[in-house]
Design a protein around this motif. Structure first.
Motif, PDB file in Angstrom:
ATOM      1  N   ASN A  94      44.716  38.291  49.381  1.00 24.66           N
ATOM      2  CA  ASN A  94      45.961  38.897  48.894  1.00 24.66           C
ATOM      3  C   ASN A  94      46.283  40.155  49.696  1.00 24.66           C
ATOM      4  O   ASN A  94      45.407  40.960  50.009  1.00 24.66           O
ATOM      5  CB  ASN A  94      45.815  39.239  47.410  1.00 24.66           C
ATOM      6  CG  ASN A  94      47.127  39.631  46.763  1.00 24.66           C
ATOM      7  OD1 ASN A  94      47.702  40.674  47.084  1.00 24.66           O
ATOM      8  ND2 ASN A  94      47.597  38.802  45.842  1.00 24.66           N
ATOM      9  N   ALA A 127      46.242  39.462  41.877  1.00 18.56           N
ATOM     10  CA  ALA A 127      45.430  38.692  42.824  1.00 18.56           C
ATOM     11  C   ALA A 127      44.550  37.682  42.108  1.00 18.56           C
ATOM     12  O   ALA A 127      43.593  37.155  42.694  1.00 18.56           O
ATOM     13  CB  ALA A 127      44.573  39.635  43.661  1.00 18.56           C
ATOM     14  N   GLY A 133      36.890  44.572  40.546  1.00 23.09           N
ATOM     15  CA  GLY A 133      37.718  43.380  40.453  1.00 23.09           C
ATOM     16  C   GLY A 133      36.904  42.143  40.752  1.00 23.09           C
ATOM     17  O   GLY A 133      36.264  42.062  41.806  1.00 23.09           O
ATOM     18  N   ILE A 157      44.837  43.962  40.738  1.00 26.27           N
ATOM     19  CA  ILE A 157      43.730  43.009  40.578  1.00 26.27           C
ATOM     20  C   ILE A 157      44.204  41.782  39.818  1.00 26.27           C
ATOM     21  O   ILE A 157      43.891  40.640  40.174  1.00 26.27           O
ATOM     22  CB  ILE A 157      42.541  43.691  39.864  1.00 26.27           C
ATOM     23  CG1 ILE A 157      41.897  44.742  40.788  1.00 26.27           C
ATOM     24  CG2 ILE A 157      41.494  42.662  39.437  1.00 26.27           C
ATOM     25  CD1 ILE A 157      40.843  45.598  40.121  1.00 26.27           C
ATOM     26  N   HIS A 158      44.980  41.992  38.757  1.00 28.45           N
ATOM     27  CA  HIS A 158      45.501  40.861  37.985  1.00 28.45           C
ATOM     28  C   HIS A 158      46.446  40.010  38.821  1.00 28.45           C
ATOM     29  O   HIS A 158      46.417  38.771  38.737  1.00 28.45           O
ATOM     30  CB  HIS A 158      46.226  41.383  36.740  1.00 28.45           C
ATOM     31  CG  HIS A 158      45.294  41.902  35.695  1.00 28.45           C
ATOM     32  ND1 HIS A 158      45.698  42.730  34.660  1.00 28.45           N
ATOM     33  CD2 HIS A 158      43.960  41.734  35.516  1.00 28.45           C
ATOM     34  CE1 HIS A 158      44.668  43.023  33.891  1.00 28.45           C
ATOM     35  NE2 HIS A 158      43.595  42.436  34.394  1.00 28.45           N
ATOM     36  N   GLY A 167      42.540  38.191  39.579  1.00 31.12           N
ATOM     37  CA  GLY A 167      41.224  38.710  39.244  1.00 31.12           C
ATOM     38  C   GLY A 167      41.086  39.259  37.836  1.00 31.12           C
ATOM     39  O   GLY A 167      42.046  39.309  37.059  1.00 31.12           O
ATOM     40  N   PHE A 186      44.964  43.917  49.006  1.00 28.30           N
ATOM     41  CA  PHE A 186      43.667  44.460  49.406  1.00 28.30           C
ATOM     42  C   PHE A 186      43.689  44.989  50.838  1.00 28.30           C
ATOM     43  O   PHE A 186      42.954  45.923  51.181  1.00 28.30           O
ATOM     44  CB  PHE A 186      42.582  43.403  49.223  1.00 28.30           C
ATOM     45  CG  PHE A 186      42.385  43.004  47.789  1.00 28.30           C
ATOM     46  CD1 PHE A 186      41.880  43.902  46.870  1.00 28.30           C
ATOM     47  CD2 PHE A 186      42.762  41.745  47.353  1.00 28.30           C
ATOM     48  CE1 PHE A 186      41.720  43.542  45.541  1.00 28.30           C
ATOM     49  CE2 PHE A 186      42.615  41.373  46.032  1.00 28.30           C
ATOM     50  CZ  PHE A 186      42.095  42.282  45.116  1.00 28.30           C
ATOM     51  N   ALA A 221      37.686  44.300  50.635  1.00 25.62           N
ATOM     52  CA  ALA A 221      37.385  42.957  50.124  1.00 25.62           C
ATOM     53  C   ALA A 221      36.968  41.994  51.237  1.00 25.62           C
ATOM     54  O   ALA A 221      36.871  40.789  51.009  1.00 25.62           O
ATOM     55  CB  ALA A 221      38.597  42.406  49.387  1.00 25.62           C
ATOM     56  N   ILE A 263      38.704  37.650  42.460  1.00 25.80           N
ATOM     57  CA  ILE A 263      39.946  38.005  43.146  1.00 25.80           C
ATOM     58  C   ILE A 263      40.241  37.035  44.286  1.00 25.80           C
ATOM     59  O   ILE A 263      39.329  36.414  44.852  1.00 25.80           O
ATOM     60  CB  ILE A 263      39.867  39.438  43.723  1.00 25.80           C
ATOM     61  CG1 ILE A 263      38.683  39.550  44.703  1.00 25.80           C
ATOM     62  CG2 ILE A 263      39.773  40.481  42.629  1.00 25.80           C
ATOM     63  CD1 ILE A 263      38.654  40.816  45.510  1.00 25.80           C
ATOM     64  N   ASP A 264      41.498  36.926  44.612  1.00 28.80           N
ATOM     65  CA  ASP A 264      41.909  36.262  45.861  1.00 28.80           C
ATOM     66  C   ASP A 264      41.887  37.344  46.944  1.00 28.80           C
ATOM     67  O   ASP A 264      42.810  38.122  47.082  1.00 28.80           O
ATOM     68  CB  ASP A 264      43.312  35.676  45.703  1.00 28.80           C
ATOM     69  CG  ASP A 264      43.846  35.112  47.026  1.00 28.80           C
ATOM     70  OD1 ASP A 264      43.056  35.001  47.990  1.00 28.80           O
ATOM     71  OD2 ASP A 264      45.050  34.826  47.084  1.00 28.80           O
ATOM     72  N   TRP A 265      40.787  37.394  47.698  1.00 27.84           N
ATOM     73  CA  TRP A 265      40.584  38.499  48.649  1.00 27.84           C
ATOM     74  C   TRP A 265      41.558  38.457  49.819  1.00 27.84           C
ATOM     75  O   TRP A 265      41.659  39.423  50.568  1.00 27.84           O
ATOM     76  CB  TRP A 265      39.146  38.487  49.178  1.00 27.84           C
ATOM     77  CG  TRP A 265      38.808  37.282  49.996  1.00 27.84           C
ATOM     78  CD1 TRP A 265      38.969  37.127  51.337  1.00 27.84           C
ATOM     79  CD2 TRP A 265      38.278  36.049  49.522  1.00 27.84           C
ATOM     80  NE1 TRP A 265      38.562  35.882  51.737  1.00 27.84           N
ATOM     81  CE2 TRP A 265      38.127  35.192  50.646  1.00 27.84           C
ATOM     82  CE3 TRP A 265      37.898  35.576  48.271  1.00 27.84           C
ATOM     83  CZ2 TRP A 265      37.620  33.901  50.531  1.00 27.84           C
ATOM     84  CZ3 TRP A 265      37.396  34.298  48.170  1.00 27.84           C
ATOM     85  CH2 TRP A 265      37.264  33.474  49.281  1.00 27.84           C
TER      86      TRP A 265
END
Length: 547
Positions: free
Chosen positions: A339, A454, A332, A451-452, A456, A342, A296, A335-337
Motif C-alpha cells: 500500500n 491497508a 499494524g 492501517i485499516h 490491517g 507505507f 514495511a 497489512i498490505d505492505w
C-alpha cells in the motif's frame, strides 16, 4: 637493547591504551573460566564447562556470524586519521611481538650460553630450533589464526580491526592465509636470514609507506589480494561466570508466538530477514511477525521465507504516532505492505529523523563548542541520521574532547566508561537536557485509519505503556484500536492488568512480543515476551484473525 625496546614499547602501548588492555584481558582471560550466555539464551542447553580452545573458537565464530548477518554494513574502513593510524600500528606491534617470541626466547638462551649455564656446543642446535619455531609462529600460526577468525590476527582482534574484501564482506580464507604468509611471515624469515635486522626493517618501512599513501591503510599484499582493514562494528557478546541454570531457564521462557521482532530494515535492528527465520526455527517458534520501525519492506521477503521454514508469518509494521503531544507506537498486523501509505510513511520518517539530526548537531555544537563531522557520521549511517549515541561515542573516542571539563567529569566520576557515556547521553540529549530535540509525529487516529485502509489490524504497542495513565490508555484505545500488546519485556505487571481489563471490556485482540533487535539490544531475546501459558489462547485468537 632489543629486549629493553620491546618491553618499553609494550609499556607505552598499555599505558596509552588502557581500554584496549582491558578489552584484551576480557577476550583472553574471561573466555577461560566463563560460560557462553548467548548460547544458553538461544538453545537452553544445560550448563557446561568448555576449555579455553572451545571458548575462544566460539567467541570468534559468534563475532563472525554477527558480522555476516549484517554487521558488515556498520564496519568502517580505516581512514587517514590519528586514531586509526594508532590502532593499526599497535595491532602490527602486537603481531610482531607474538611472532618474534621464539627470537626472544633464543636471546635468553644466548645469554645463558654467554653466562656458561648452557654448553656452547648447543648454540647451533638452539639457533635452528629457534628458526623452526619462528617459521611456525610467523608463517603458519599467524596465517591460520587469521583465517580461522575470518580476518583477525592477534593484534587485529585486540584492537577491534578486521581484514575484509573491498565490499566489506568477509574475505576468503585462502586470501587471508596468503596475505599473512607472503606479506608478513615469509619476508620476516627470508630477509631476516639473509639480510638480518636491516632487511626486515626495510620491508616493514616499504609496507609502512604503502599504508600511509593508500586511502584505507592497505599494505602491499592487501592491494594484491583485494583486502581492506576495517574497524569492527560494536557487537554485544556477553560472558558470565556464575549462572544458575534454573534461573536462566526461568528468565528465558520462550513462547511459540512472537509478534514484535525487528530486522535490519529498522534503524536499530541487526539481523536480516532470513537470519530471523533461522533463529525462530531454532527456538521452535510457530508464529512470528517482523514489525520494523516505520518501514514495511521486510514483509516481502518474510512471506517467502515463511513457507520455506514452515513458520506462520503475519505481515507487520510499527509506526510512531502522537496523541495529545504524547508519543505512542502502533503495531499494524495483516497489512498490505505494498500500500502506498507505507511508502509515504517511510519517506516522512526518514526526513523527520534527518531534520532532527541536523537540529541535534546544531544544538550540541552551540552547547559544547565542538565541531561535529556531519558528513562522516552520515556517510556511515544507512538512514542518514545522527543519533545521540553516535555523538556521544564520537566525543568519548576523541582524546582531545575527552579532556574537556564537561566530558571529563563523567569519566572521573563513573565506575566505567560505559556508564559515563550512558549518563552523558541522558544528561545532554535527554528530555531535560540542553541538546534535547522534540519531534512531531503523525496523529494516532490518522495512523490507525491508514492501517485499516491497508487491510490491517491496529494494535497499541507496549512501548512506554507504563507512563500512560489508565484513563488516557482508554482514550487511545477508543480511537479505533483493535487490540493492545499486553505482554512484552517493557511493561509492569500493573500495566498488564490494566491493559487486559480494557481489552476484555471492549472484546479486543491481545498481542505479545519480545521486541527482539539482536545484539543492539541484548536484554531482549526472541520468543521471550513474558506471556504466561494461560494467556496464550488469547494471543492465538489474533494469529487466526485472517481466517
Amino acid at each position: 637493547m632489543v629486549m629493553y625496546d620491546v618491553f618499553r614499547c609494550i609499556n607505552i602501548c598499555t599505558k596509552t591504551f588502557k581500554k584496549t588492555r582491558l578489552r584484551a584481558m576480557a577476550l583472553f582471560f574471561m573466555l577461560k573460566n566463563c560460560y557462553n550466555n548467548e548460547r544458553k539464551a538461544y538453545n537452553f542447553m544445560k550448563q557446561q564447562k568448555y576449555n579455553f580452545k572451545d571458548l575462544t573458537l566460539a567467541y570468534f565464530q559468534k563475532k563472525s556470524k554477527l558480522y555476516r548477518a549484517g554487521g558488515y554494513k556498520y564496519a568502517t574502513p580505516l581512514k587517514r586519521n590519528l586514531r586509526d593510524y594508532q590502532n593499526h600500528f599497535f595491532a602490527f606491534l602486537m603481531d610482531v611481538n607474538i611472532c618474534l617470541l621464539p627470537v626472544y626466547i633464543w636471546v635468553l638462551e644466548f645469554l645463558l650460553i654467554m653466562c656458561g649455564l648452557i654448553p656452547p656446543h648447543f648454540f647451533d642446535l638452539l639457533f635452528y630450533l629457534m628458526f623452526a619455531l619462528l617459521f611456525v609462529s610467523s608463517v603458519l600460526l599467524l596465517a591460520f589464526f587469521t583465517a580461522r577468525t575470518n580476518g583477525q590476527s592477534f593484534g587485529y582482534a585486540i584492537m577491534d580491526l578486521k581484514l575484509v574484501r573491498r565490499n566489506k564482506k568477509e574475505a576468503m580464507p585462502i586470501n587471508l592465509i596468503l596475505r599473512q604468509a607472503l606479506g608478513f611471515g615469509l619476508p620476516l624469515m627470508i630477509l631476516g636470514f639473509f639480510y638480518q635486522v636491516p632487511g626486515v626493517i626495510l620491508w616493514w618501512v616499504i609496507n609502512g609507506i604503502v599504508v600511509l599513501i593508500t586511502p584505507n591503510q592497505q599494505t602491499l599484499f592487501d592491494l594484491i589480494f583485494g583486502l581492506v582493514p576495517v574497524n569492527e562494528p560494536d557487537q554485544e557478546i556477553r560472558f558470565e561466570t556464575k549462572v544458575e541454570p534454573a534461573l536462566v531457564k526461568e528468565e528465558l521462557v520462550v513462547t511459540p508466538i512472537d509478534l514484535h521482532i525487528r530486522s535490519n530494515y529498522s534503524d536499530d535492528g541487526y539481523y536480516d530477514v532470513e537470519e530471523l527465520f533461522k533463529q525462530a526455527k531454532e527456538n521452535r517458534l510457530e508464529v512470528i511477525s517482523i514489525t520494523d520501525h516505520n518501514c514495511a519492506r521486510a514483509n516481502a521477503a518474510a512471506v517467502r521465507f515463511s513457507s520455506l521454514y514452515n513458520i506462520q508469518y503475519i505481515p507487520g509494521v510499527e509506526v510512531d504516532a502522537q496523541y495529545k503531544r504524547m508519543r505512542v507506537r502502533i503495531l499494524g498486523y495483516y497489512i498490505d505492505w505494498t500500500n502506498e501509505a507505507f511508502e509515504v510513511l517511510e519517506q516522512n520518517s526518514l526526513k523527520r529523523e534527518k531534520d532532527l539530526s541536523m537540529e541535534r548537531v546544531e544544538k550540541f555544537e552551540n552547547y559544547s563548542d565542538i565541531r561535529i563531522d556531519v558528513d562522516s557520521l552520515i556517510s556511515n549511517s544507512r538512514f542518514q541520521t545522527i543519533t545521540p549515541a553516535e555523538i556521544t561515542k564520537m566525543v568519548f573516542h576523541n582524546e582531545r574532547t575527552r579532556l574537556l571539563p564537561f566530558v571529563k567529569k563523567y569519566i572521573d566520576s563513573c565506575e566505567s566508561e560505559t556508564v559515563a557515556m550512558s549518563r552523558f547521553e541522558t544528561d545532554v540529549f535527554g528530555k531535560n537536557g540542553p541538546c534535547y530535540v522534540k519531534a512531531n509525529y503523525p496523529d494516532a487516529k490518522a495512523v490507525i485509519d491508514a492501517i485499516h485502509s491497508a487491510g490491517g489490524i491496529a494494535i497499541l504497542s507496549s512501548w512506554h505503556l507504563d507512563y500512560i495513565s489508565d484513563d488516557v490508555l482508554e482514550e487511545i484505545v477508543d480511537l479505533g484500536m483493535d487490540g493492545v500488546e499486553c505482554f512484552s519485556n517493557d511493561i509492569h505487571e500493573q500495566t498488564v492488568a490494566a491493559a487486559l481489563k480494557i481489552v476484555q471490556k471492549r472484546k479486543l485482540f491481545v498481542s505479545c512480543g519480545s521486541d527482539y533487535h539482536g545484539p543492539t539490544k541484548p536484554k531482549y531475546h526472541m520468543g521471550v515476551s513474558n506471556c504466561p501459558e494461560k494467556a496464550l489462547p488469547l494471543v492465538k485468537i489474533l494469529t487466526k484473525a485472517a481466517k
